[in-house]
Design an enzyme around this catalytic site. Structure first.
Site, short mmCIF file in Angstrom:
data_model
loop_
_atom_site.label_atom_id
_atom_site.label_comp_id
_atom_site.label_asym_id
_atom_site.label_seq_id
_atom_site.Cartn_x
_atom_site.Cartn_y
_atom_site.Cartn_z
N LEU A 179 0.83 -1.22 0.00
CA LEU A 179 0.00 0.00 0.00
C LEU A 179 0.86 1.26 0.00
CD1 LEU A 179 -2.92 -1.09 2.37
CD2 LEU A 179 -2.81 -1.17 -0.12
N ASP A 181 9.83 -8.16 3.53
CA ASP A 181 9.43 -8.26 2.13
C ASP A 181 10.31 -7.47 1.16
OD1 ASP A 181 6.94 -9.14 0.33
OD2 ASP A 181 7.82 -7.28 -0.38
N ASP A 207 0.51 -9.97 -4.38
CA ASP A 207 1.76 -9.19 -4.43
C ASP A 207 1.54 -7.90 -5.24
OD1 ASP A 207 4.30 -8.33 -3.99
OD2 ASP A 207 5.28 -9.77 -5.30
O1 DOR Z 1 8.13 -7.41 -7.77
C1 DOR Z 1 8.14 -7.14 -6.58
N1 DOR Z 1 7.78 -5.91 -6.12
N2 DOR Z 1 8.56 -8.06 -5.70
C2 DOR Z 1 8.77 -7.79 -4.42
O2 DOR Z 1 9.16 -8.68 -3.71
C3 DOR Z 1 8.57 -6.42 -3.89
C4 DOR Z 1 7.61 -5.68 -4.71
C5 DOR Z 1 7.59 -4.20 -4.43
O3 DOR Z 1 7.58 -3.81 -3.27
O4 DOR Z 1 7.55 -3.41 -5.39
#
Ligand code: DOR
Length: 451
Positions: A66, A154, A322
């Protein structure tokens, strides 16, 4: 007295209760009041004729971004919530890779306060290590007390084995998982897309499957050692699926998620190929599509098939979006500079339904993987969600299984317009989203509603 809502004649899908039949459902005071055949309610009720539509528990997303605080140009809690309900989600879990990182009780409370009044339940995921730097554990107990439902660094793995061991010991005492982004940093190097012929052809550094699989195996080993609960984020390779299947057979405490893009797209999307059946759109072999740059990268057809099989047989527990919104400037640039990520909340249902339409996944399992299965992983949240049971939260998603539409990112309510699906034909669309008994998103014909 606020009006009750009666939805009549939908095909009701509730995997947790083994329901797949035409029924009516009555919602009152934020809860599911009744569910059954021919409910006859006339007083103080708004009635919706939903014949021909599918009715499921409100979708739950265990993994989205977010971006607030710190990256409000990409998304805010408000814009992400609007995208969620348009996509049929009534519960979303926000990852902590914000600025500052969500790594203490105050920052968890910030998100909870921001989420107040939004038309969706927002549950915070706290960082497992301070500033997600992988050096020192956070105060997990304090964060759980305020409302954190899981921990993750993450975007980064918890690469230090001893630190991960301790993280698992603490988190399991608290009954929440450590969600690990599985990637061995020294194998990832400066990777941009899947290691293979497309990376070679484009002169880009590849990311080998082994970068993920070695970390999956490490995590399985540590879950076995500690008895702690590892949840594997966005699994992308056939080898990972095999390791998870074996580990689950041995009774090791792991769960896993897969994204809609890893289930439906291959690395060909980098060259503008949209899906396994899709034709190449770009004839210029050197052209590439940064919208398909995501971490972990889109892989091969064999990986896609293994992921679908793993989701079907329960090796992979859930679909998680995701949802990773980025500003245009962060994507419309050379591949090496482009951000990783796809804006997913508004296309996830149609992507997942493409597997159902192609007879690769049952409708029941698809719905389960965005409702009761993620609900079962949210042990720290005391919400009664993910199933159509009397007394549970009145969170519902009504969708048209066969509605044809074309993805137009300019119509996204998310600030992130970054989707490799732009211009693609999809089948299946959300018609109505109900959160705590209130209609929060509606695209339904007015003729079908009587007040
Ligand atoms: O593609 C991705 N974008 N993989 C991730 O693990 C993080 C995410 C992001 O926060 O943009």
């Amino acid at each position: 007295m606020t009006k009750r809502l009666l939805i009549k004649g939908a095909r009701v899908l509730c995997p947790a209760n083994r329901i797949d039949s035409t029924m009516d459902i009555l919602l009152e005071s934020e809860k599911i009041k009744d569910i059954g055949l021919n409910l006859n309610v006339t007083e103080n009720v708004m009635t919706i004729d939903a014949s021909g539509l599918m009715l499921a528990p409100g979708f739950i997303d265990l993994h989205c971004h977010l971006r607030e605080p710190g990256f409000e140009h990409k998304e805010t809690v408000k814009s992400g919530s609007a995208a969620a309900i348009k996509g049929g989600f009534t519960t979303i879990c926000a990852m902590p890779n914000t600025d500052p990182v969500t790594d203490d009780a105050t920052s968890i409370q910030f998100l909870i306060d921001k989420a107040k009044g939004q038309p969706v339940r927002v549950l915070p995921i706290g960082s497992a290590t301070k500033n997600s730097e992988g050096k020192e554990l956070t105060e997990m107990a304090e964060m759980v007390e305020v409302g954190a439902v899981a921990f993750s660094d993450d975007g980064h793995p918890i690469a230090n084995d001893m630190l991960m061991r301790h993280a698992l010991e603490y988190s399991s005492a608290l009954g929440v998982p450590i969600i690990d982004h599985c990637e061995v940093p020294s194998l990832f190097t400066n990777g941009q897309i899947n290691e293979g012929w497309i990376a070679s052809r484009l002169g880009l550094q590849g990311i080998p499957s082994a970068a993920e699989e070695q970390m999956v195996d490490r995590n399985i080993g540590l879950a076995k050692l500690t008895g702690g609960w590892v949840h594997l984020a966005h699994v992308s390779t056939k080898g990972s699926v095999e390791s998870i299947r074996n580990a689950k057979e041995l009774g090791i405490n792991i769960t896993a998620e897969v994204t809609p893009h890893h289930l439906t797209l291959t690395e060909d999307a980098i060259l503008h190929g949209i899906n396994q059946e899709g034709a190449y759109k770009a004839l210029n072999e050197n052209a590439y599509n940064t919208m398909a740059k995501v971490n972990p990268p889109l892989r091969t057809q064999a990986d896609v098939e293994a992921l679908i099989e793993g989701l079907s047989d329960g090796t992979i527990d859930i679909i998680a979006t995701d949802h990773a919104p980025h500003a245009s400037i962060e994507k419309l640039c050379p591949m090496q500079e482009a951000a990783f990520g796809i804006s997913n909340l508004e296309t996830t249902l149609a992507s997942a339904l493409s597997l159902v339409h192609n007879k690769k996944l049952s409708l029941n399992r698809m719905i389960e993987s965005v409702t009761s299965s993620p609900a079962a992983l949210l042990k720290a949240s005391n919400n009664k969600i993910g199933q159509l049971t009397k007394g549970f939260s009145a969170d519902l998603t009504l969708f048209d299984l066969d509605a044809d539409w074309i993805v137009d990112v300019d119509q996204f309510v998310s600030k992130g317009k970054n989707s490799p699906l732009n211009g693609e034909k999809m089948k299946g669309k959300v018609v109505l989203t109900v959160y705590k008994g209130q209609i929060v998103y509606s695209n339904i014909s007015k003729d079908l509603v009587s007040k």
